[in-house]
Design an enzyme around this catalytic site. Sequence first.
Site, PDB file in Angstrom:
ATOM      1  N   ASP A 221       0.840  -1.198   0.000  1.00  0.00           N
ATOM      2  CA  ASP A 221       0.000   0.000   0.000  1.00  0.00           C
ATOM      3  C   ASP A 221       0.880   1.255   0.000  1.00  0.00           C
ATOM      4  O   ASP A 221       1.893   1.313   0.695  1.00  0.00           O
ATOM      5  CB  ASP A 221      -0.905   0.027   1.236  1.00  0.00           C
ATOM      6  CG  ASP A 221      -1.951  -1.088   1.198  1.00  0.00           C
ATOM      7  OD1 ASP A 221      -2.209  -1.643   0.108  1.00  0.00           O
ATOM      8  OD2 ASP A 221      -2.509  -1.395   2.264  1.00  0.00           O
ATOM      9  N   ARG A 286     -17.036 -11.766  -0.714  1.00  0.00           N
ATOM     10  CA  ARG A 286     -16.170 -11.156   0.298  1.00  0.00           C
ATOM     11  C   ARG A 286     -16.159  -9.639   0.125  1.00  0.00           C
ATOM     12  O   ARG A 286     -16.178  -9.129  -1.002  1.00  0.00           O
ATOM     13  CB  ARG A 286     -14.754 -11.711   0.165  1.00  0.00           C
ATOM     14  CG  ARG A 286     -13.789 -11.131   1.143  1.00  0.00           C
ATOM     15  CD  ARG A 286     -12.507 -11.955   1.236  1.00  0.00           C
ATOM     16  NE  ARG A 286     -11.672 -11.346   2.239  1.00  0.00           N
ATOM     17  CZ  ARG A 286     -10.779 -10.388   1.991  1.00  0.00           C
ATOM     18  NH1 ARG A 286     -10.586  -9.974   0.752  1.00  0.00           N
ATOM     19  NH2 ARG A 286     -10.089  -9.849   2.967  1.00  0.00           N
TER      20      ARG A 286
HETATM   21  C1  LIG Z   1      -4.601   6.377  -1.501  1.00  0.00           C
HETATM   22  C2  LIG Z   1      -4.515   5.472  -2.464  1.00  0.00           C
HETATM   23  C3  LIG Z   1      -3.838   4.158  -2.305  1.00  0.00           C
HETATM   24  C4  LIG Z   1      -4.293   3.388  -3.539  1.00  0.00           C
HETATM   25  C5  LIG Z   1      -4.295   4.500  -4.560  1.00  0.00           C
HETATM   26  C6  LIG Z   1      -5.074   5.602  -3.834  1.00  0.00           C
HETATM   27  C7  LIG Z   1      -6.576   5.219  -3.809  1.00  0.00           C
HETATM   28  C8  LIG Z   1      -6.797   3.698  -4.029  1.00  0.00           C
HETATM   29  C9  LIG Z   1      -5.736   2.838  -3.324  1.00  0.00           C
HETATM   30  C10 LIG Z   1      -5.694   1.403  -3.821  1.00  0.00           C
HETATM   31  C11 LIG Z   1      -6.647   0.436  -3.093  1.00  0.00           C
HETATM   32  C12 LIG Z   1      -6.507  -0.981  -3.693  1.00  0.00           C
HETATM   33  C13 LIG Z   1      -5.041  -1.404  -3.843  1.00  0.00           C
HETATM   34  C14 LIG Z   1      -4.211  -0.265  -4.504  1.00  0.00           C
HETATM   35  C15 LIG Z   1      -2.798  -0.728  -4.802  1.00  0.00           C
HETATM   36  C16 LIG Z   1      -4.966   0.263  -5.691  1.00  0.00           C
HETATM   37  O1  LIG Z   1      -4.923  -0.142  -6.820  1.00  0.00           O
HETATM   38  O2  LIG Z   1      -5.821   1.289  -5.242  1.00  0.00           O
HETATM   39  C17 LIG Z   1      -4.273   0.944  -3.581  1.00  0.00           C
HETATM   40  C18 LIG Z   1      -3.443   2.176  -3.956  1.00  0.00           C
HETATM   41  C19 LIG Z   1      -2.052   2.161  -3.348  1.00  0.00           C
HETATM   42  O3  LIG Z   1      -1.879   1.816  -2.177  1.00  0.00           O
HETATM   43  O4  LIG Z   1      -1.127   2.481  -4.107  1.00  0.00           O
HETATM   44  O1  LIG Z   2      -9.444  -7.159   0.404  1.00  0.00           O
HETATM   45  C1  LIG Z   2      -8.408  -7.252   1.052  1.00  0.00           C
HETATM   46  O2  LIG Z   2      -8.299  -8.010   2.013  1.00  0.00           O
HETATM   47  C2  LIG Z   2      -7.211  -6.429   0.662  1.00  0.00           C
HETATM   48  C3  LIG Z   2      -7.548  -5.038   0.236  1.00  0.00           C
HETATM   49  C4  LIG Z   2      -6.320  -4.236  -0.024  1.00  0.00           C
HETATM   50  O3  LIG Z   2      -5.224  -4.717  -0.001  1.00  0.00           O
HETATM   51  C5  LIG Z   2      -6.446  -2.792  -0.332  1.00  0.00           C
HETATM   52  O4  LIG Z   2      -7.566  -2.269  -0.433  1.00  0.00           O
HETATM   53  O5  LIG Z   2      -5.383  -2.146  -0.464  1.00  0.00           O
HETATM   54 FE   LIG Z   3      -3.671  -3.223  -0.003  1.00  0.00          FE
END
Ligand SMILES: C=C1C[C@]23C[C@H]1CC[C@H]2[C@@]12CCC[C@@](C)(C(=O)O1)[C@H]2[C@@H]3C(=O)O
Ligand SMILES: O=C(O)CCC(=O)C(=O)O
Ligand SMILES: [Fe+2]
Length: 360
Positions: A221, A286
């Site tokens: 993340d 889920r």
């Molecule tokens: C504050 C954030 C963190 C983001 C981007 C932005 C909004 C959405 C988040 C997520 C959530 C799902 C996994 C991830 C990898 C994705 O694809 O979108 C995350 C990403 C990150 O942690 O880089």
């Molecule tokens: O669904 C999950 O358990 C993981 C979600 C997640 O990794 C994310 O939202 O960054």
């Molecule tokens: Fe995540």
Amino acid sequence: MPSIISDVHQKQLDLYTIKELPESHAWKSSSLDDHPSCDSLNVESIPVIDLNDEKFAMDKIGHTCKTWGAFQIINHNISQRLLNDMEDAGKGLFSLPMQQKLKAARSPDGIAGYGVARISSFFSKHMWSEGFTIVGSPLEHARQLWPHDYNKFCDVIEEYENEMEKLAGRLMCLMLGSLGITKDDVKWAIGPSGGCSALQLNSYPACPDPDRAMGLAAHTDSTILTILHQNNTSGLQVFKEGNGWVRVPPLCGALVINVGDLLHILSNGLYPSVLHRAVVNRNRHRLSVAYLYGPPSGVKISPLSKLVDQMNPPMYRPVTWSEYLGTKAKHFDKALSSVRLCAPRIGFANSKDQSGVQVG
Ligand SMILES: C=C1C[C@]23C[C@H]1CC[C@H]2[C@@]12CCC[C@@](C)(C(=O)O1)[C@H]2[C@@H]3C(=O)O
Ligand SMILES: O=C(O)CCC(=O)C(=O)O
Ligand SMILES: [Fe+2]
């Protein structure tokens, strides 16, 4: 129909009605290593830490941040009623008809709204999930989703964000405290002004062929820390050096805490961000809700000066959260190394093999 919507629509199949896994969603077995029954029986999962345990919580958190990068917490003061309300709000949103959800679609280079995971573009196969990201007020999108009845959703989101902000502040104190860092060392991090956040709702419909599907591909993340609530359905896995993929079982009322890339940077690599992913189930839907906690906008994140000396030079250059999100959107799993100044410590993250990544 506006082009943004049709563009998203092409990528977003209605997964709730599909009876057979389409080729577009079937991942190569090499990218699903050890999936889905990944944990060998004798491997323990991430520790469960009781926040009421004032004497040991900080030490346990410090140790766990070094070894796992993730843990579950109990006695966190978030009521079960609020967790249930949040889950119901998520279920209500994802059970809307696709045409309705697409009214709140995320714009191509935006962050907030409905759509596939932001990291999807790095993979040649589609993930078996859909998401909804909230940054600041959900009002505008909620109005598009429920033109006559958007208040309930907004109230739950607002209460959830407020409670999570307090909890994130407490966790920051504990995680930084375990590194010997105090309020005086990072004025922006500890105290009422706190950080910024986003809320990510993830939905993983029951899947006709779960062994060949991927809910959310392996990633770290781009946060300081993430507070994750999962419904009582398994799917989350974390990667541990030497053990491989380990399941994180849902525990009623517990919340999962992940170390994010920005804490990795702040701690100068002492607390590596955790690689994690979500797999899917044959019969169960889920849902997860991630509170993504980061620094206030404009604050540059760099290794804390107390953790830097001649023997331990700063490993990363300063970055703001929005700069880092841009870097992640461009470089994905190479984002952290793209802001690195020198080689990683031996045995620490970044040497991690992000198996499963298919750059497409
Ligand atoms: C504050 C954030 C963190 C983001 C981007 C932005 C909004 C959405 C988040 C997520 C959530 C799902 C996994 C991830 C990898 C994705 O694809 O979108 C995350 C990403 C990150 O942690 O880089
Ligand atoms: O669904 C999950 O358990 C993981 C979600 C997640 O990794 C994310 O939202 O960054
Ligand atoms: Fe995540």
